[in-house]
Scaffold this motif. Structure first.
Motif, PDB file in Angstrom:
ATOM      1  N   ILE A  30      32.604  -6.602   8.911  1.00 47.72           N
ATOM      2  CA  ILE A  30      31.338  -7.094   9.556  1.00 47.72           C
ATOM      3  C   ILE A  30      30.797  -6.279  10.956  1.00 47.72           C
ATOM      4  O   ILE A  30      32.174  -5.363  11.298  1.00 47.72           O
ATOM      5  N   ALA A  31      30.190  -5.664  10.639  1.00 42.50           N
ATOM      6  CA  ALA A  31      29.021  -4.434  11.779  1.00 42.50           C
ATOM      7  C   ALA A  31      29.799  -5.485  13.247  1.00 42.50           C
ATOM      8  O   ALA A  31      28.773  -5.753  12.854  1.00 42.50           O
ATOM      9  N   VAL A  32      29.693  -4.072  14.047  1.00 39.07           N
ATOM     10  CA  VAL A  32      30.039  -5.240  15.521  1.00 39.07           C
ATOM     11  C   VAL A  32      29.626  -4.145  16.645  1.00 39.07           C
ATOM     12  O   VAL A  32      29.947  -2.827  16.224  1.00 39.07           O
ATOM     13  N   ARG A  33      28.512  -4.339  17.151  1.00 42.22           N
ATOM     14  CA  ARG A  33      28.042  -3.566  18.067  1.00 42.22           C
ATOM     15  C   ARG A  33      28.065  -3.778  19.537  1.00 42.22           C
ATOM     16  O   ARG A  33      27.492  -5.262  20.047  1.00 42.22           O
ATOM     17  N   GLU A  66      36.283 -17.696  16.726  1.00 40.97           N
ATOM     18  CA  GLU A  66      37.720 -17.092  15.986  1.00 40.97           C
ATOM     19  C   GLU A  66      37.171 -14.694  16.078  1.00 40.97           C
ATOM     20  O   GLU A  66      36.534 -14.159  16.830  1.00 40.97           O
ATOM     21  N   LEU A  67      35.867 -15.281  15.872  1.00 40.43           N
ATOM     22  CA  LEU A  67      35.213 -13.737  15.480  1.00 40.43           C
ATOM     23  C   LEU A  67      34.295 -13.505  16.481  1.00 40.43           C
ATOM     24  O   LEU A  67      34.108 -12.331  17.130  1.00 40.43           O
ATOM     25  N   LEU A  68      33.549 -14.029  17.338  1.00 45.92           N
ATOM     26  CA  LEU A  68      33.010 -14.467  18.659  1.00 45.92           C
ATOM     27  C   LEU A  68      33.953 -13.282  19.620  1.00 45.92           C
ATOM     28  O   LEU A  68      33.729 -12.736  20.252  1.00 45.92           O
ATOM     29  N   ALA A  69      34.948 -13.374  20.003  1.00 47.58           N
ATOM     30  CA  ALA A  69      36.384 -13.263  20.940  1.00 47.58           C
ATOM     31  C   ALA A  69      36.473 -12.154  20.506  1.00 47.58           C
ATOM     32  O   ALA A  69      36.919 -11.195  21.033  1.00 47.58           O
ATOM     33  N   PHE A  70      36.902 -11.804  19.102  1.00 50.82           N
ATOM     34  CA  PHE A  70      37.520 -10.540  17.719  1.00 50.82           C
ATOM     35  C   PHE A  70      36.171 -10.022  19.024  1.00 50.82           C
ATOM     36  O   PHE A  70      36.794  -8.495  19.092  1.00 50.82           O
ATOM     37  N   ALA A  71      35.222 -10.039  18.324  1.00 53.56           N
ATOM     38  CA  ALA A  71      33.939  -8.674  18.698  1.00 53.56           C
ATOM     39  C   ALA A  71      34.050  -7.916  19.831  1.00 53.56           C
ATOM     40  O   ALA A  71      33.781  -7.689  20.494  1.00 53.56           O
ATOM     41  N   PHE A  74      36.984  -6.335  20.193  1.00 54.00           N
ATOM     42  CA  PHE A  74      37.126  -5.123  20.141  1.00 54.00           C
ATOM     43  C   PHE A  74      35.562  -3.847  19.950  1.00 54.00           C
ATOM     44  O   PHE A  74      35.850  -3.148  20.090  1.00 54.00           O
ATOM     45  N   GLY A  75      35.360  -4.342  20.298  1.00 50.18           N
ATOM     46  CA  GLY A  75      33.990  -4.193  21.351  1.00 50.18           C
ATOM     47  C   GLY A  75      32.575  -3.336  19.925  1.00 50.18           C
ATOM     48  O   GLY A  75      31.593  -3.473  19.985  1.00 50.18           O
ATOM     49  N   GLY A 106      39.795  -4.645  12.942  1.00 49.08           N
ATOM     50  CA  GLY A 106      38.947  -3.792  13.319  1.00 49.08           C
ATOM     51  C   GLY A 106      38.714  -2.120  12.864  1.00 49.08           C
ATOM     52  O   GLY A 106      40.521  -1.565  13.522  1.00 49.08           O
ATOM     53  N   SER A 107      38.309  -1.956  12.460  1.00 53.14           N
ATOM     54  CA  SER A 107      38.717  -0.286  11.821  1.00 53.14           C
ATOM     55  C   SER A 107      37.375   0.896  12.921  1.00 53.14           C
ATOM     56  O   SER A 107      36.070  -0.145  12.968  1.00 53.14           O
ATOM     57  N   PRO A 108      36.990   1.940  12.664  1.00 54.02           N
ATOM     58  CA  PRO A 108      35.901   2.588  13.710  1.00 54.02           C
ATOM     59  C   PRO A 108      34.677   2.466  12.592  1.00 54.02           C
ATOM     60  O   PRO A 108      35.106   1.983  11.054  1.00 54.02           O
ATOM     61  N   ALA A 109      33.655   2.843  12.930  1.00 54.83           N
ATOM     62  CA  ALA A 109      32.432   2.503  11.708  1.00 54.83           C
ATOM     63  C   ALA A 109      32.427   3.363  10.561  1.00 54.83           C
ATOM     64  O   ALA A 109      32.907   4.557  11.844  1.00 54.83           O
ATOM     65  N   PRO A 110      31.903   3.370  10.106  1.00 54.46           N
ATOM     66  CA  PRO A 110      32.642   4.338   8.909  1.00 54.46           C
ATOM     67  C   PRO A 110      30.492   5.541   9.058  1.00 54.46           C
ATOM     68  O   PRO A 110      30.147   5.622   9.232  1.00 54.46           O
ATOM     69  N   THR A 111      31.415   7.185   9.361  1.00 56.64           N
ATOM     70  CA  THR A 111      30.853   7.583   9.117  1.00 56.64           C
ATOM     71  C   THR A 111      30.305   8.462   7.952  1.00 56.64           C
ATOM     72  O   THR A 111      31.008   8.845   7.522  1.00 56.64           O
ATOM     73  N   TYR A 112      28.912   7.791   7.630  1.00 62.37           N
ATOM     74  CA  TYR A 112      27.938   8.879   6.602  1.00 62.37           C
ATOM     75  C   TYR A 112      27.542   9.496   7.252  1.00 62.37           C
ATOM     76  O   TYR A 112      27.125   9.996   7.871  1.00 62.37           O
ATOM     77  N   PRO A 113      27.212  10.382   5.869  1.00 59.37           N
ATOM     78  CA  PRO A 113      26.404  11.563   6.320  1.00 59.37           C
ATOM     79  C   PRO A 113      24.751  11.091   6.458  1.00 59.37           C
ATOM     80  O   PRO A 113      24.306  10.164   6.123  1.00 59.37           O
TER      81      PRO A 113
END
Lengths: 271, 271
Positions: A30-33, A66-71, A74-75, A106-113
């Motif tokens: 899930i993308a988190v922003r 849980e997802l809402l709290a994690f987001a 996590f940020g 939670g991981s960093p967002a992937p960086t695609y070209p």
């Protein structure tokens, strides 16, 4: 890496987990922003479908909370939720008293070209076929060896994704993306009744296209129909839409409808 | 429970393991008696085949040494070895620097009713079909949702095992056993070229039957041929051979060749 297991910070799990033993579970990425999860309802809807079809006694309201709290904590980045059937000692039979395990990381967002989105991508033609299993089709379950084998077929970064067909030769999806073609101003995306993963971005594309007056047909797509398409694009929940411009010696332009849909989904993609 | 991870006592593993994420690995369940592992060479042979086909950089000599040491310490029961592609963060692509993880755990030997071996068992006709995937067929890999779904179809202990067919309707195997039929004094066991697990006891049955002058054909088996068989039996590495005496309204006797093979394999079964 931020990791919660069953709602608490932890990074290790018992070797007896059935997710490890049998891939007996499901996942969502899930993308988190800005502390919020994109397309959360669609992720939860797919999870609910999977839970029902695999017979997992998961408390979906608890997962949502849980997802809402994690987001919030996590940020920004990608949250991965794994749900398993919990512990089991030996044997395929589910334990009488099943306690699902929830693993959130939670991981960093992937960086695609950036050029993937702007100029389009080349598709690697994977030899690995998707087996046809209607009981599991559409689910984002933990049995993903076919994707592992397909992704291992190429290392050349000139290919941003691979194309997967089913064992009958129908075109189905990318290794980590869904596929759409445009023909005569309409969208067609392959049926996922026999295999494939029903992506949340695929559902969102269909919905926003419909709202803009563009019809999507869901059905079978063979290679000839793919090559004959006016436009081809891929989508997933992390990168939005990538135009496809090449497969083997065949090429497609980055088309107008693909660009329009990228615009309609711009709020879901970091640029 | 005795558990070793990478050769050392441990009971927890990182949530980043690709065995959990994708079922990206293999397993073996090995009978251990008096500190020795039954059919160890056959288990290692199947593991070597899997490692080669999945592209896992596993040190098989190290695994053999570890299994021998574990068996000595464990003594008696079932040892389960899980081998995974180790840790990965996100994405299907194998990490450039892969370190396989070895997880070894010991459990008490399963206790099956003696009547299974003596009087034979009833087969539950599973509706869950095995999808046809030649790239994974025969391997004991960690993608086992089909077996989980099949085993969840029945709770009635009158059925000791379930019968699984492939998506084309061919008879393949039990949920946790291989299947043989006897016809005119010969053995036939289904081909595992499209799906199914190539059990070590299946290989041992074929070898010991051959040594006793009994031929085994490996090929396709449809339901009609199963029903028309003179004798039917199942095998696996834990219980040896169970005669099959009933499927739906059809029955078979416990036959002479089945009894003879049980005798030939008696050294591999606790009685």
């Amino acid at each position: 890496m931020l990791v919660w297991i069953d709602g608490r910070p932890a990074a290790l799990l018992p070797v007896t987990d059935r997710g490890l033993a049998y891939g007996d579970g499901l996942f969502e990425t899930i993308a988190v922003r800005q502390g919020r999860m994109d397309l959360l309802d669609r992720h939860l809807q797919r999870l609910a479908d999977g839970v029902q079809r695999l017979g997992l006694p998961l408390d979906l309201a608890l997962v949502r909370a849980e997802l809402l709290a994690f987001a919030g904590e996590f940020g920004h980045g990608v949250a991965k939720l794994i749900v398993t059937r919990g512990d089991g000692l030996r044997g395929y039979a589910p334990p009488v008293d099943t306690h699902c395990r929830r693993i959130l990381s939670g991981s960093p967002a992937p960086t695609y070209p950036v050029r993937n989105r702007l100029d389009g991508i080349r598709l690697y033609p994977c030899a690995t076929r998707l087996a046809e299993q209607p009981l599991l089709a559409g689910l984002k379950h933990l049995n993903r060896l076919e994707q592992v084998l397909a992704r291992a077929e190429w290392q050349d970064p000139a290919y941003a994704e691979g194309l997967m067909c089913d064992s009958s030769g129908r075109v189905i999806e990318g290794v980590f993306s869904n596929l759409f073609v445009v023909r005569n101003g309409e969208l067609l995306t392959p049926s996922l009744a026999r295999c494939g993963v029903a992506g949340v971005m695929r559902a969102e594309v269909i919905a926003r296209a419909a709202a803009a007056g563009v019809t999507t047909r869901v059905g079978d797509l063979d290679r000839a129909a793919l090559l004959a398409a006016d436009e081809v694009f891929l989508c997933n929940s992390q990168y939005g839409i990538w135009p496809v411009v090449a497969l083997d010696s065949h090429g497609w332009p980055v088309g107008k409808l693909t660009r329009k849909l990228q615009g309609l989904l711009a709020d879901l993609v970091d640029v």
